[in-house]
Design an enzyme around this catalytic site. Structure first.
Site, PDB file in Angstrom:
ATOM      1  CG  ASN A  20      -1.679   1.242   1.458  1.00 58.34           C
ATOM      2  OD1 ASN A  20      -1.779   2.069   0.547  1.00 58.34           O
ATOM      3  ND2 ASN A  20      -2.254   1.401   2.642  1.00 58.34           N
ATOM      4  CE  LYS A  38      -0.144   3.359   4.747  1.00 58.58           C
ATOM      5  NZ  LYS A  38      -0.073   3.502   6.191  1.00 58.58           N
ATOM      6  CG  HIS A  71      -5.859   2.333   5.195  1.00 58.93           C
ATOM      7  ND1 HIS A  71      -5.419   3.299   6.074  1.00 58.93           N
ATOM      8  CD2 HIS A  71      -4.856   1.425   5.100  1.00 58.93           C
ATOM      9  CE1 HIS A  71      -4.197   2.985   6.477  1.00 58.93           C
ATOM     10  NE2 HIS A  71      -3.831   1.855   5.908  1.00 58.93           N
ATOM     11  CD  GLU A 115      -2.860   5.815   6.642  1.00 63.40           C
ATOM     12  OE1 GLU A 115      -2.808   5.837   5.403  1.00 63.40           O
ATOM     13  OE2 GLU A 115      -1.987   5.270   7.355  1.00 63.40           O
ATOM     14  CD  GLU A 168      -3.775  -2.096   7.453  1.00 65.58           C
ATOM     15  OE1 GLU A 168      -2.730  -2.422   6.897  1.00 65.58           O
ATOM     16  OE2 GLU A 168      -4.320  -0.985   7.278  1.00 65.58           O
ATOM     17  N   GLY A 198       2.453   2.428  10.781  1.00 65.57           N
ATOM     18  CA  GLY A 198       3.468   3.461  10.587  1.00 65.57           C
ATOM     19  C   GLY A 198       4.166   3.873  11.873  1.00 65.57           C
ATOM     20  CB  SER A 258       5.007  -1.606  12.147  1.00 68.55           C
ATOM     21  OG  SER A 258       4.662  -0.246  12.305  1.00 68.55           O
TER      22      SER A 258
END
Ligand code: PGA
Length: 253
Positions: free
Chosen positions: A9, A11, A96, A98, A168, A174, A214
């Site tokens: 991904n 991003k 996701h 985000e 996730e 991250g 991560s």
């Protein structure tokens, strides 16, 4: 049988030229090497057509990172599932954290996106996961089962069986703070049990559940060795071919 998948991904990273360079290199690196999982790269919309063309004759899949919750029309700046599919992409990341956190994507909006993705023969990689406060309050199971129920459990069994799930934990994305192998296995087994309750054991056993947060070359092998972890959704470590290959190698040997 469920598939093992490693999906990158990107991003909001990489220019078009950088993206093209990356997939050309990845194609070369994987051509000489047998991989024991399906490999997918999910890219910003602008890369999709070029990347799909470069990867056309390979078995590396291509996906988008999002799609619109509308079919077509006056939605300036949006990209529909039909448009994504027309590039040759076969996957789309939906839900996701985000997108949920920064772009106000609600369970209802995600439900619409999943339906449109499926109607266009795209495989949704549907993300679920709790934030740190929810984990600290031991509410992770409740959060994740709510996310599944609210956006996916109105699908027919046939449609649900086309969805790939990605667990996730938001606190691991991250941050360099990976869920332990035991935490991942425990949650993946729980997710599979919820799917089994709704759609039956066979569909649950055939659902690929990826871990994201991560995941990197040094922890991939241990994470992927868990019976209910069927691969990974990889952010940071998908941006360099050597790192991404290192994660893919988590399934080799
Ligand atoms: P990360 O991101 O690997 O950089 O933690 C994973 C994701 O958000 O999909």
């Amino acid at each position: 049988m469920r598939k093992n998948i490693v999906a990158g991904n990107w991003k909001m990273n990489k220019t078009l030229q950088e993206g093209i360079e990356f997939v050309k290199e990845l194609k070369e690196v994987l051509a000489n090497d047998k991989t024991n999982c399906e490999v997918v790269v999910c890219t910003p919309f602008i890369h999709l057509a070029s990347v799909s063309t470069i990867l056309e004759v390979t078995n590396i899949g291509v996906g988008a990172e999002n799609c619109a919750n509308q079919v077509s029309g006056a939605y300036t700046g949006e990209v529909s599932a039909t448009m994504v599919a027309s590039t040759g992409a076969k996957y789309v990341i939906l839900g996701h954290s985000e997108r949920r956190a920064y772009y106000g994507e609600t369970a209802e909006i995600l439900k619409e996106k999943v339906e449109l993705a499926l109607a266009n023969d795209l495989t949704p990689i549907f993300c679920i996961g709790e934030v740190l406060e929810e984990r600290e309050a031991n509410k992770q199971n409740e959060v994740v089962s709510g996310q599944l129920a609210d956006s996916l459990f109105s699908l027919s069994a046939e449609d649900f069986s086309k969805v790939v799930l990605a667990y996730e934990p938001v606190w691991a994305i991250g941050t360099g703070k990976t869920a332990t192998s035991d935490q991942a296995q425990e949650m993946h087994a729980f997710i599979r049990s919820i799917v089994a309750e709704k759609y039956g054991k066979e569909i649950a056993d055939n659902t690929s559940i990826l871990y994201g947060g991560s995941c990197n070359p040094s922890n991939a092998k241990e994470l992927f060795s868990n019976p209910d972890v069927d691969g990974g959704l990889i952010g940071g470590a998908s941006l360099k071919v050597a790192d991404f290959k290192g994660v893919i190698n988590g399934f080799n040997s």
